[in-house]
Design a protein around this motif. Structure first.
Motif, short mmCIF file in Angstrom:
data_model
loop_
_atom_site.label_atom_id
_atom_site.label_comp_id
_atom_site.label_asym_id
_atom_site.label_seq_id
_atom_site.Cartn_x
_atom_site.Cartn_y
_atom_site.Cartn_z
N SER A 1 0.86 -1.31 -0.09
CA SER A 1 -0.06 -0.12 0.08
C SER A 1 0.85 1.33 0.00
O SER A 1 0.51 2.28 -0.52
CB SER A 1 -0.78 0.09 1.20
N THR A 2 1.91 1.26 0.80
CA THR A 2 3.08 2.44 0.71
C THR A 2 3.26 2.56 -0.58
O THR A 2 3.71 3.83 -1.10
CB THR A 2 4.08 2.11 1.52
N TYR A 3 3.99 1.59 -1.34
CA TYR A 3 4.18 1.48 -2.79
C TYR A 3 3.20 2.14 -3.65
O TYR A 3 3.48 3.09 -4.45
CB TYR A 3 4.66 0.14 -3.47
N CYS A 4 1.68 1.86 -3.70
CA CYS A 4 0.81 2.22 -4.33
C CYS A 4 0.77 3.60 -4.24
O CYS A 4 0.45 4.60 -5.07
CB CYS A 4 -0.60 1.58 -3.99
N SER A 5 0.69 4.23 -2.89
CA SER A 5 0.64 5.61 -2.30
C SER A 5 1.93 6.31 -3.00
O SER A 5 1.57 7.39 -3.46
CB SER A 5 0.87 5.89 -1.01
N SER A 6 3.02 5.97 -3.05
CA SER A 6 4.01 6.66 -3.63
C SER A 6 4.04 6.85 -4.96
O SER A 6 4.11 7.76 -5.56
CB SER A 6 5.31 6.14 -3.24
N LEU A 7 3.47 5.83 -5.74
CA LEU A 7 3.33 5.69 -7.05
C LEU A 7 2.23 6.76 -7.67
O LEU A 7 2.28 7.63 -8.44
CB LEU A 7 3.03 4.32 -7.56
N TYR A 8 1.25 6.69 -6.75
CA TYR A 8 0.28 7.82 -7.01
C TYR A 8 0.59 9.13 -7.02
O TYR A 8 0.39 9.89 -7.78
CB TYR A 8 -1.21 7.47 -6.29
N GLN A 9 1.35 9.49 -6.09
CA GLN A 9 1.90 10.72 -5.67
C GLN A 9 2.73 11.29 -6.71
O GLN A 9 2.93 12.25 -7.29
CB GLN A 9 2.43 11.02 -4.20
N ARG B 1 0.46 12.41 -14.76
CA ARG B 1 0.16 11.21 -15.38
C ARG B 1 -1.26 10.63 -14.48
O ARG B 1 -1.09 10.41 -13.20
CB ARG B 1 1.00 10.38 -15.45
N SER B 2 -2.30 10.21 -15.21
CA SER B 2 -3.23 9.77 -14.57
C SER B 2 -3.21 8.18 -14.34
O SER B 2 -2.98 7.54 -15.35
CB SER B 2 -4.58 10.01 -15.39
N ILE B 3 -3.31 7.73 -13.05
CA ILE B 3 -3.57 6.45 -12.64
C ILE B 3 -4.70 6.22 -11.68
O ILE B 3 -5.17 7.13 -10.90
CB ILE B 3 -2.31 5.63 -12.02
N HIS B 4 -5.09 4.92 -11.62
CA HIS B 4 -6.26 4.89 -10.61
C HIS B 4 -5.97 3.65 -9.70
O HIS B 4 -5.58 2.46 -10.41
CB HIS B 4 -7.59 4.40 -11.33
N VAL B 5 -5.82 3.61 -8.53
CA VAL B 5 -5.42 2.68 -7.50
C VAL B 5 -6.59 1.89 -6.90
O VAL B 5 -7.52 2.44 -6.51
CB VAL B 5 -4.46 3.15 -6.42
N MET B 6 -6.75 0.57 -7.04
CA MET B 6 -7.63 -0.46 -6.80
C MET B 6 -7.52 -1.02 -5.63
O MET B 6 -6.38 -1.99 -5.67
CB MET B 6 -8.20 -1.31 -8.09
N ASN B 7 -8.27 -0.90 -4.59
CA ASN B 7 -7.91 -2.04 -3.50
C ASN B 7 -8.87 -3.17 -3.59
O ASN B 7 -9.98 -3.33 -3.95
CB ASN B 7 -8.58 -1.36 -2.23
N GLU C 1 -6.92 3.60 -19.93
CA GLU C 1 -6.45 3.77 -18.48
C GLU C 1 -5.36 3.14 -18.13
O GLU C 1 -5.04 1.84 -18.43
CB GLU C 1 -7.77 3.62 -17.70
N TYR C 2 -4.85 3.52 -16.91
CA TYR C 2 -3.71 2.78 -16.22
C TYR C 2 -4.14 2.51 -15.00
O TYR C 2 -4.36 3.30 -14.03
CB TYR C 2 -2.39 3.76 -16.22
N LEU C 3 -4.27 1.34 -14.56
CA LEU C 3 -4.95 0.85 -13.22
C LEU C 3 -3.87 0.06 -12.48
O LEU C 3 -2.98 -0.65 -13.16
CB LEU C 3 -5.89 -0.09 -13.37
N VAL C 4 -3.70 0.31 -11.09
CA VAL C 4 -2.87 -0.32 -10.09
C VAL C 4 -3.69 -1.05 -9.02
O VAL C 4 -4.63 -0.39 -8.41
CB VAL C 4 -2.12 0.65 -9.44
N PHE C 5 -3.57 -2.31 -9.04
CA PHE C 5 -4.29 -3.12 -8.08
C PHE C 5 -3.37 -3.28 -6.94
O PHE C 5 -2.49 -4.31 -6.92
CB PHE C 5 -4.82 -4.40 -8.98
N ASP C 6 -3.84 -3.04 -5.72
CA ASP C 6 -3.38 -3.17 -4.58
C ASP C 6 -3.81 -4.48 -3.97
O ASP C 6 -5.01 -4.48 -3.38
CB ASP C 6 -3.50 -1.95 -3.44
#
Length: 209
Positions: free
Chosen positions: A16-24, A31-37, A100-105
């Motif tokens: 989750s820390t990685y996902c947060s850092s990547l989003y920031q 650049r637009s990304i969407h993080v999915m839990n 879209e670019y999606l990131v699945f946590d």
């Protein structure tokens, strides 16, 4: 074509820390990304949650209603997600454009990536939806200073690679917690005889004690 990352790894490895850092970072470079839990037991997030599996199923509810423990409950939740790929998941994915670019946590139970086919089927579904998928595997860097933990971590990562059959990026997390970073050099480019000698020394010490 859309793009997706599956962020996996043992519990507490920093997904989750990685996902947060990547989003920031992506926000900074515009650049637009969407993080999915995908963690049915997750509670706190340092990133905006674009899609939340808890809207489909919650670990607390499963444990309470079915009397399952945390591990069995998590497997049940993920199998329920697998059964909902053509329903709930498709409805969520329809909210995003094709590019879209999606990131699945993802949750941290390693069996989900090495023993059961849940995430393999999840990946196949994303591919059918025209997503190009890769895996980001996080491993706590403190595993890298003990030969037995190092081999265990490598085998777990390899098992996920074989199961998912995807491009795979392995990342060492929590480097700030490693007290002697020079010790990592022996493991980043390991020499087999060195690893074997360290294993033998460990066995001898355990036998003597």
């Amino acid at each position: 074509m859309g793009y997706a990352q599956l962020v996996i790894g043992p519990a507490g490895s920093g997904k989750s820390t990685y996902c947060s850092s990547l989003y920031q970072h992506c926000e900074t470079v515009r650049r637009s990304i969407h993080v999915m839990n995908l963690g049915p037991a997750a509670e706190n997030f340092d990133y905006p949650v674009a899609m939340d599996v808890r809207e489909l199923i919650s670990l607390d509810d499963v444990m309470e209603e079915l009397g399952l423990g945390p591990n069995g409950g998590l497997v049940y939740c993920m199998e329920h997600l697998e059964d909902s790929l053509n329903g709930w998941l498709d409805e969520e994915l329809d909210n995003y454009l094709d590019d879209e670019y999606l990131v699945f946590d993802c949750p941290g139970q390693i069996e989900l990536y090495s023993h059961v086919p849940v995430f393999r089927n999840f990946v196949e579904h994303l591919k059918r939806r025209n997503f190009n998928v890769c895996v980001v595997y996080l491993l706590d860097s403190q595993f890298m200073v003990d030969v037995t933990k190092f081999i265990s971590g490598c085998m777990a990562s390899l098992s996920a690679m074989v199961q998912l059959e995807l491009p795979h990026v392995n990342i060492l997390s929590k480097m700030d917690l490693v007290t002697n970073k020079k010790d990592l050099e022996e493991f980043l480019d390991p020499e087999p005889t060195f690893l074997l000698s360290e294993l033998n020394n460990g066995w001898l010490l355990s036998m003597q004690s």
